[in-house]
Write an enzyme that holds these catalytic residues in place. Structure first.
Site, PDB file in Angstrom:
ATOM      1  N   CYS A   2       0.781  -1.232   0.000  1.00 38.63           N
ATOM      2  CA  CYS A   2       0.000   0.000   0.000  1.00 38.63           C
ATOM      3  C   CYS A   2       0.818   1.290   0.000  1.00 38.63           C
ATOM      4  O   CYS A   2       2.015   1.319   0.193  1.00 38.63           O
ATOM      5  CB  CYS A   2      -0.978   0.025   1.163  1.00 38.63           C
ATOM      6  SG  CYS A   2      -1.936  -1.488   1.339  1.00 38.63           S
ATOM      7  N   ALA A  51      -3.407  -5.622  -2.045  1.00 36.42           N
ATOM      8  CA  ALA A  51      -4.148  -6.603  -1.246  1.00 36.42           C
ATOM      9  C   ALA A  51      -3.285  -7.819  -0.942  1.00 36.42           C
ATOM     10  O   ALA A  51      -2.967  -8.603  -1.840  1.00 36.42           O
ATOM     11  CB  ALA A  51      -5.420  -7.019  -1.978  1.00 36.42           C
ATOM     12  N   ILE A  52      -2.905  -7.974   0.338  1.00 31.37           N
ATOM     13  CA  ILE A  52      -2.088  -9.106   0.777  1.00 31.37           C
ATOM     14  C   ILE A  52      -2.808  -9.917   1.844  1.00 31.37           C
ATOM     15  O   ILE A  52      -2.936 -11.126   1.743  1.00 31.37           O
ATOM     16  CB  ILE A  52      -0.713  -8.610   1.293  1.00 31.37           C
ATOM     17  CG1 ILE A  52       0.102  -8.063   0.110  1.00 31.37           C
ATOM     18  CG2 ILE A  52       0.047  -9.732   1.996  1.00 31.37           C
ATOM     19  CD1 ILE A  52       1.416  -7.436   0.493  1.00 31.37           C
ATOM     20  N   LEU A 242      13.764 -13.642  -2.699  1.00 27.34           N
ATOM     21  CA  LEU A 242      14.828 -13.106  -3.537  1.00 27.34           C
ATOM     22  C   LEU A 242      16.100 -13.873  -3.211  1.00 27.34           C
ATOM     23  O   LEU A 242      16.426 -14.080  -2.037  1.00 27.34           O
ATOM     24  CB  LEU A 242      15.034 -11.611  -3.261  1.00 27.34           C
ATOM     25  CG  LEU A 242      13.833 -10.705  -3.518  1.00 27.34           C
ATOM     26  CD1 LEU A 242      14.217  -9.239  -3.277  1.00 27.34           C
ATOM     27  CD2 LEU A 242      13.300 -10.875  -4.932  1.00 27.34           C
ATOM     28  N   SER A 349      13.633 -10.931   1.638  1.00 25.81           N
ATOM     29  CA  SER A 349      14.922 -10.448   1.157  1.00 25.81           C
ATOM     30  C   SER A 349      15.920 -10.392   2.312  1.00 25.81           C
ATOM     31  O   SER A 349      15.545 -10.501   3.480  1.00 25.81           O
ATOM     32  CB  SER A 349      14.744  -9.058   0.519  1.00 25.81           C
ATOM     33  OG  SER A 349      15.910  -8.661  -0.164  1.00 25.81           O
TER      34      SER A 349
END
Length: 558
Positions: A2, A51-52, A242, A349
């Site tokens: 967001c 949206a998660i 990652l 990450s």
């Protein structure tokens, strides 16, 4: 997740319209929806949604009670717009439910509205997560209040400023403020701004206040990092890792893979790597780690010309002219675009480990443990201006959220309490037993009976991301800058850029591009330039350090 924007003061419909348009400049951070809440004379809150958590119901602004129960145009209770993740939201929900709080979504952000309604700005001390949020509430006597807060390390970006009419503006990115405010600044991490109390620090750990760490025992690093990764697997949408093939990202990827498969043995973990050509150092190493872990691995390549063509785009998104930030942001920007196209919205990450443990090669030159420790503190405290900024804005440029387990507060508390004598690296001939950079972290995972990652990666020399994607990447950027900036222009840099004038052609190139996009000294002062200490070369590339690979024989691996 967001992007947020808030304006407080004597707001009216005109200010609300301006705020809504300004918030649309954050659409890349929240492509899944937009929302606005306005309270005349108090403030306006704007949100752009990625949206998660609870994609179906977690829209913002989010309220401490169902929408429609407030009367007379005033808010009964509290309303919030939030960028980030609250990892302990379920525990907070269980604690708040007996106090009359009912929850109407599966969004972690909803707990913020209830907490603020009940305890005001003291809510920040209860949060375990990453956040930048703005909130308003109405008291029982009808009076109004508001607050804005940023997480302890500034993992989520936030800026603030004031317009000509005296309204205070807050936004996730500089681009949403620059056309409205007469001044603006970076909102400091670990701070809260309230209507009646102004700006104050709430995060004050001993390591940040100048205390000298004394802990002689480094046990627990493995367990706390595993716990940090575990809590960051919280997601209702596809999640990946990652993977540069360096120590930090490989440990995070390995822990995430192990934890996900403990929950579901058939879990498919997607890993992502990038380089300039298939033989880039990071791609080769990442390939080995992915094969070892059994991830569904993706490789992305780009050319130097591709990166140069993207300079304006990346500077617009990361809002910086810092050399190492730009060098590393461009490959991360390209990789994030690919990740988005695969339908993945969240990635883990490895940022933060080098600052905490002194992993950059220039740390070999620290004259003593005290200097070493002061530098680690300074680097961690300013991560929001460098690697953390790059990790957030490069990924959010394409609507992807990066999570950073090494900056978990419980892990950080332990790591920063360890005596610097145990952390500082030494090479042969420096008067100490030879010790590799980040050796404490490496040793914590050097369990021969249960290897988490290949030994060659566990003891791989630090390779900075902008170097690891391919040595010709940094060399190509320097060469391009040489062709674009004249000697005369560089000689007159201090006249054109009185604040922090660039000292090299590459720095001049980035500064001039930044100035075109973000004119004025207020914007320039929102950027910090990082230069490695204690080494002859001021270039941030690890290859500028004499302890880089060609001198690796002078060091041990344990």
């Amino acid at each position: 997740m967001c992007g947020i924007l808030a304006v407080f003061g004597a707001v009216d419909d005109i200010v609300a319209a301006q705020a809504t348009l300004a918030a649309d400049k954050l659409a890349h951070r929240g492509p899944d929806g937009r929302g606005v809440h306005m309270q005349t004379g108090v403030g306006v809150l704007c949100h752009r949604r990625l949206a998660i958590m609870d994609p179906e119901a977690g829209y913002q602004p989010i309220y401490s009670q169902p929408v429609g129960e407030a009367g007379g145009g005033a808010l009964a209770g509290a309303v919030v717009v939030h960028n980030g993740e609250i990892y302990n939201f379920r525990a907070l929900q269980e604690e708040l439910a007996p106090r009359g709080c009912s929850f109407h979504s599966g969004s972690d952000s909803e707990v913020l509205a209830h907490l603020y309604a009940l305890v005001g700005d003291a809510c920040v001390a209860r949060l375990d997560g990453i956040f930048a949020f703005a909130a308003m509430r109405t008291h029982e006597d009808g009076s109004d209040d508001w607050m804005v807060a940023r997480d302890p390390l500034g993992i989520k970006p936030l800026y603030y400023g004031r317009d000509a009419a005296g309204h205070l503006w807050f936004a996730s990115e500089l681009k949403a403020l620059r056309d409205h405010c007469v001044w603006f600044k970076t909102f400091p991490p670990g701070h809260v701004y309230t209507r009646h109390g102004g700006l104050r620090r709430y995060y004050e750990p001993a390591w940040l206040q100048g205390a000298t760490p004394q802990r002689e025992d480094a046990s627990g690093l493995r367990e706390r990092l595993s716990a940090a990764v575990d809590k960051r697997l919280m997601s209702d949408v596809p999640l990946g890792v990652l993977l540069s093939g360096g120590l930090d990202s490989s440990l995070v990827a390995a822990l995430a893979t192990r934890l996900l498969r403990a929950r579901d043995p058939a879990a498919v973990v997607q890993s992502f790597a990038i380089g300039v050509g298939p033989d880039a150092p990071d791609l080769r190493a990442a390939r080995d780690v992915a094969a070892y872990l059994g991830t569904q691995h993706h490789e992305v390549t780009f050319s130097v010309d591709d990166g140069i063509a993207a300079l304006d785009d990346i500077i617009r998104h990361i809002e910086s002219y810092d050399i190492p930030t730009i060098r590393a942001s461009i490959p991360m920007y390209f990789l994030s675009r690919y990740i988005r196209d695969q339908g993945v919205k969240v990635v883990l990450s490895g940022e933060g480990a080098d600052e905490i443990f002194g992993g950059y090669l220039y740390f070999y030159h620290a004259k003593d443990p005290e200097a070493f420790h002061r530098e680690t503190v300074d680097r961690v405290a300013n991560l929001h201006l460098s690697d953390v900024l790059r990790a957030d804005k490069s990924t959010m440029a394409h609507g992807v959220e990066a999570r950073v387990p090494f900056l978990d507060l419980e892990f950080l508390e332990l790591a920063m309490s360890i005596a610097p004598e145990l952390k500082q690296p030494h090479a042969v001939g420096q008067g100490h037993e030879a010790r590799m950079e980040k050796w404490l972290l490496r040793a914590a995972f050097a369990e021969p009976s249960e290897p988490l990652i290949p030994a060659a990666v566990l003891w791989r020399q630090k390779e900075q991301f902008s170097d690891g994607v391919g040595y010709n990447w940094v060399d190509g950027l320097r060469a391009y800058a040489e062709s674009q900036v004249s000697e005369l222009a560089l000689a007159e840099a201090a006249e054109r850029f009185p604040h922090a004038p660039p000292a090299t052609k590459e720095a001049y190139l980035y500064r001039s591009r930044f100035e075109a996009l973000f004119p004025g000294e207020h914007a320039a002062r929102c950027v910090a330039r990082w230069v490695p200490r204690w080494q002859e070369s001021g270039d941030s590339s690890g290859r500028a350090n004499p302890f880089h690979a060609k001198h690796a024989a002078q060091r041990t691996v344990g």
